[in-house]
Scaffold this motif. Sequence first.
Motif, PDB file in Angstrom:
ATOM      1  N   LEU A  28      40.660  -5.066 -26.619  1.00 40.54           N
ATOM      2  CA  LEU A  28      39.335  -5.278 -26.042  1.00 40.54           C
ATOM      3  C   LEU A  28      39.054  -6.764 -25.944  1.00 40.54           C
ATOM      4  O   LEU A  28      39.615  -7.570 -26.686  1.00 40.54           O
ATOM      5  CB  LEU A  28      38.238  -4.654 -26.925  1.00 40.54           C
ATOM      6  CG  LEU A  28      38.341  -3.175 -27.249  1.00 40.54           C
ATOM      7  CD1 LEU A  28      39.108  -2.982 -28.546  1.00 40.54           C
ATOM      8  CD2 LEU A  28      36.957  -2.572 -27.399  1.00 40.54           C
ATOM      9  N   TRP A  29      38.155  -7.095 -25.039  1.00 38.75           N
ATOM     10  CA  TRP A  29      37.596  -8.427 -24.963  1.00 38.75           C
ATOM     11  C   TRP A  29      36.084  -8.332 -25.178  1.00 38.75           C
ATOM     12  O   TRP A  29      35.425  -7.460 -24.622  1.00 38.75           O
ATOM     13  CB  TRP A  29      37.861  -9.081 -23.608  1.00 38.75           C
ATOM     14  CG  TRP A  29      39.274  -9.559 -23.433  1.00 38.75           C
ATOM     15  CD1 TRP A  29      40.312  -8.877 -22.891  1.00 38.75           C
ATOM     16  CD2 TRP A  29      39.799 -10.833 -23.828  1.00 38.75           C
ATOM     17  NE1 TRP A  29      41.450  -9.645 -22.910  1.00 38.75           N
ATOM     18  CE2 TRP A  29      41.159 -10.856 -23.471  1.00 38.75           C
ATOM     19  CE3 TRP A  29      39.246 -11.979 -24.423  1.00 38.75           C
ATOM     20  CZ2 TRP A  29      41.983 -11.962 -23.698  1.00 38.75           C
ATOM     21  CZ3 TRP A  29      40.051 -13.064 -24.646  1.00 38.75           C
ATOM     22  CH2 TRP A  29      41.408 -13.052 -24.290  1.00 38.75           C
ATOM     23  N   TYR A  30      35.595  -9.257 -25.997  1.00 37.55           N
ATOM     24  CA  TYR A  30      34.172  -9.362 -26.252  1.00 37.55           C
ATOM     25  C   TYR A  30      33.714 -10.753 -25.847  1.00 37.55           C
ATOM     26  O   TYR A  30      34.462 -11.729 -25.966  1.00 37.55           O
ATOM     27  CB  TYR A  30      33.863  -9.153 -27.734  1.00 37.55           C
ATOM     28  CG  TYR A  30      33.799  -7.711 -28.173  1.00 37.55           C
ATOM     29  CD1 TYR A  30      34.965  -6.994 -28.456  1.00 37.55           C
ATOM     30  CD2 TYR A  30      32.577  -7.062 -28.303  1.00 37.55           C
ATOM     31  CE1 TYR A  30      34.905  -5.680 -28.860  1.00 37.55           C
ATOM     32  CE2 TYR A  30      32.513  -5.741 -28.700  1.00 37.55           C
ATOM     33  CZ  TYR A  30      33.678  -5.060 -28.983  1.00 37.55           C
ATOM     34  OH  TYR A  30      33.609  -3.749 -29.378  1.00 37.55           O
ATOM     35  N   LYS A  31      32.456 -10.825 -25.422  1.00 38.00           N
ATOM     36  CA  LYS A  31      31.835 -12.102 -25.080  1.00 38.00           C
ATOM     37  C   LYS A  31      30.708 -12.354 -26.072  1.00 38.00           C
ATOM     38  O   LYS A  31      29.978 -11.422 -26.452  1.00 38.00           O
ATOM     39  CB  LYS A  31      31.290 -12.024 -23.653  1.00 38.00           C
ATOM     40  CG  LYS A  31      30.592 -13.272 -23.178  1.00 38.00           C
ATOM     41  CD  LYS A  31      30.350 -13.234 -21.679  1.00 38.00           C
ATOM     42  CE  LYS A  31      29.240 -12.302 -21.306  1.00 38.00           C
ATOM     43  NZ  LYS A  31      28.891 -12.416 -19.870  1.00 38.00           N
ATOM     44  N   LYS A  32      30.569 -13.603 -26.483  1.00 43.52           N
ATOM     45  CA  LYS A  32      29.519 -13.908 -27.458  1.00 43.52           C
ATOM     46  C   LYS A  32      28.761 -15.158 -27.045  1.00 43.52           C
ATOM     47  O   LYS A  32      29.362 -16.226 -26.886  1.00 43.52           O
ATOM     48  CB  LYS A  32      30.123 -14.079 -28.859  1.00 43.52           C
ATOM     49  CG  LYS A  32      29.056 -14.306 -29.940  1.00 43.52           C
ATOM     50  CD  LYS A  32      29.685 -14.531 -31.277  1.00 43.52           C
ATOM     51  CE  LYS A  32      28.613 -14.769 -32.353  1.00 43.52           C
ATOM     52  NZ  LYS A  32      27.677 -15.846 -32.025  1.00 43.52           N
ATOM     53  N   TYR A  33      27.441 -14.996 -26.915  1.00 37.85           N
ATOM     54  CA  TYR A  33      26.564 -16.144 -26.702  1.00 37.85           C
ATOM     55  C   TYR A  33      26.063 -16.635 -28.053  1.00 37.85           C
ATOM     56  O   TYR A  33      26.043 -15.869 -29.034  1.00 37.85           O
ATOM     57  CB  TYR A  33      25.368 -15.761 -25.830  1.00 37.85           C
ATOM     58  CG  TYR A  33      25.718 -15.415 -24.407  1.00 37.85           C
ATOM     59  CD1 TYR A  33      25.469 -14.143 -23.884  1.00 37.85           C
ATOM     60  CD2 TYR A  33      26.290 -16.356 -23.555  1.00 37.85           C
ATOM     61  CE1 TYR A  33      25.774 -13.819 -22.585  1.00 37.85           C
ATOM     62  CE2 TYR A  33      26.611 -16.035 -22.241  1.00 37.85           C
ATOM     63  CZ  TYR A  33      26.347 -14.767 -21.765  1.00 37.85           C
ATOM     64  OH  TYR A  33      26.657 -14.452 -20.466  1.00 37.85           O
ATOM     65  N   PRO A  35      28.588 -10.298 -30.649  1.00 33.96           N
ATOM     66  CA  PRO A  35      29.531 -10.091 -29.548  1.00 33.96           C
ATOM     67  C   PRO A  35      29.131  -8.871 -28.726  1.00 33.96           C
ATOM     68  O   PRO A  35      28.605  -7.894 -29.249  1.00 33.96           O
ATOM     69  CB  PRO A  35      30.863  -9.844 -30.271  1.00 33.96           C
ATOM     70  CG  PRO A  35      30.685 -10.436 -31.628  1.00 33.96           C
ATOM     71  CD  PRO A  35      29.249 -10.251 -31.967  1.00 33.96           C
ATOM     72  N   THR A  36      29.376  -8.944 -27.420  1.00 31.19           N
ATOM     73  CA  THR A  36      29.132  -7.799 -26.539  1.00 31.19           C
ATOM     74  C   THR A  36      30.432  -7.421 -25.844  1.00 31.19           C
ATOM     75  O   THR A  36      31.205  -8.287 -25.423  1.00 31.19           O
ATOM     76  CB  THR A  36      28.051  -8.084 -25.480  1.00 31.19           C
ATOM     77  OG1 THR A  36      28.430  -9.258 -24.757  1.00 31.19           O
ATOM     78  CG2 THR A  36      26.699  -8.298 -26.114  1.00 31.19           C
ATOM     79  N   GLY A  66      26.961 -18.596 -16.018  1.00 31.56           N
ATOM     80  CA  GLY A  66      26.538 -17.609 -17.015  1.00 31.56           C
ATOM     81  C   GLY A  66      27.691 -17.023 -17.819  1.00 31.56           C
ATOM     82  O   GLY A  66      27.463 -16.342 -18.821  1.00 31.56           O
ATOM     83  N   ASP A  67      28.923 -17.292 -17.380  1.00 31.21           N
ATOM     84  CA  ASP A  67      30.087 -16.828 -18.131  1.00 31.21           C
ATOM     85  C   ASP A  67      30.389 -17.738 -19.320  1.00 31.21           C
ATOM     86  O   ASP A  67      31.250 -17.419 -20.142  1.00 31.21           O
ATOM     87  CB  ASP A  67      31.332 -16.781 -17.226  1.00 31.21           C
ATOM     88  CG  ASP A  67      31.186 -15.784 -16.086  1.00 31.21           C
ATOM     89  OD1 ASP A  67      31.766 -16.039 -15.017  1.00 31.21           O
ATOM     90  OD2 ASP A  67      30.480 -14.762 -16.269  1.00 31.21           O
ATOM     91  N   SER A  68      29.713 -18.857 -19.404  1.00 32.71           N
ATOM     92  CA  SER A  68      29.941 -19.790 -20.511  1.00 32.71           C
ATOM     93  C   SER A  68      29.560 -19.111 -21.822  1.00 32.71           C
ATOM     94  O   SER A  68      28.405 -18.731 -22.037  1.00 32.71           O
ATOM     95  CB  SER A  68      29.116 -21.067 -20.312  1.00 32.71           C
ATOM     96  OG  SER A  68      29.517 -21.746 -19.148  1.00 32.71           O
ATOM     97  N   ALA A  69      30.546 -18.930 -22.676  1.00 30.70           N
ATOM     98  CA  ALA A  69      30.368 -18.183 -23.920  1.00 30.70           C
ATOM     99  C   ALA A  69      31.669 -18.291 -24.705  1.00 30.70           C
ATOM    100  O   ALA A  69      32.631 -18.895 -24.251  1.00 30.70           O
ATOM    101  CB  ALA A  69      30.061 -16.716 -23.635  1.00 30.70           C
ATOM    102  N   VAL A  70      31.675 -17.686 -25.893  1.00 33.22           N
ATOM    103  CA  VAL A  70      32.925 -17.563 -26.655  1.00 33.22           C
ATOM    104  C   VAL A  70      33.488 -16.173 -26.396  1.00 33.22           C
ATOM    105  O   VAL A  70      32.757 -15.182 -26.451  1.00 33.22           O
ATOM    106  CB  VAL A  70      32.682 -17.766 -28.161  1.00 33.22           C
ATOM    107  CG1 VAL A  70      33.983 -17.558 -28.942  1.00 33.22           C
ATOM    108  CG2 VAL A  70      32.121 -19.158 -28.429  1.00 33.22           C
ATOM    109  N   TYR A  71      34.769 -16.110 -26.077  1.00 35.49           N
ATOM    110  CA  TYR A  71      35.433 -14.848 -25.772  1.00 35.49           C
ATOM    111  C   TYR A  71      36.416 -14.507 -26.892  1.00 35.49           C
ATOM    112  O   TYR A  71      37.274 -15.314 -27.249  1.00 35.49           O
ATOM    113  CB  TYR A  71      36.163 -14.936 -24.431  1.00 35.49           C
ATOM    114  CG  TYR A  71      35.204 -14.991 -23.266  1.00 35.49           C
ATOM    115  CD1 TYR A  71      34.555 -16.176 -22.945  1.00 35.49           C
ATOM    116  CD2 TYR A  71      34.914 -13.860 -22.518  1.00 35.49           C
ATOM    117  CE1 TYR A  71      33.645 -16.243 -21.903  1.00 35.49           C
ATOM    118  CE2 TYR A  71      34.013 -13.901 -21.460  1.00 35.49           C
ATOM    119  CZ  TYR A  71      33.377 -15.102 -21.170  1.00 35.49           C
ATOM    120  OH  TYR A  71      32.466 -15.142 -20.139  1.00 35.49           O
TER     121      TYR A  71
END
Lengths: 113, 114
Positions: B34-39, B44-45, B83-88
């Motif tokens: 899986l990949w998660y994105k975290k602001y 993480p989402t 808006g994709d700027s985040a930690v993955y």
Amino acid sequence: DTAVSQTPKYLVTQMGNDKSIKCEQNLGHDTMYWYKQDSKKFLKIMFSYNNKELIINETVPNRFSPKSPDKAHLNLHINSLELGDSAVYFCASSQFPVSDTQYFGPGTRLTVL
Amino acid sequence: DQQVKQNSPSLSVQEGRISILNCDYTNSMFDYFLWYKKYPAEGPTFLISISSIKDKNEDGRFTVFLNKSAKHLSLHIVPSQPGDSAVYFCAATSTTSGTYKYIFGTGTRLKVLA
């Protein structure tokens, strides 16, 4: 209508104290988790409950004790806090254990002084 | 023992270009990723997942590629948006081991420049 909520968001306390972090999910999921993200940004599983039964219990000091009063809640109690316990603690839930999307709470930043 | 590695701590990409985030794993028992994105200040989402029976999974601008022989997966974002700027984070698990847990990488911070 937050899906997974944690309280408190920030927790600052002295060494040796006992503290609890609460987690609640309103998604109707059967499985809940506690993760710890340390200073090196590792996100590590600590515990998981499925239908109120413990299914994951990683090598975590026994000062950490999870409690699941019902499927919607998983609390984390920490006794005799140490400096190394400082981290961000995330609660998460999923419908089933493994192979399923986990929904994370916003995290609780614990700072032990 | 780091079973899931994200060797690039950060990545900067121009808006509209492709972002490629990489993840390597060592455990051959892993069969679901899986990949998660975290602001910042959020949990993480979930973003996208892939089973080892596939080598590609696509969802809108996001595509995950899995190379089992190389034990490597990558996340492609096309076109990249600010808006994709985040930690993955990438994560892996074995669905057959009965351990019920995901192993996470340390994350890659993506910055999309406008």
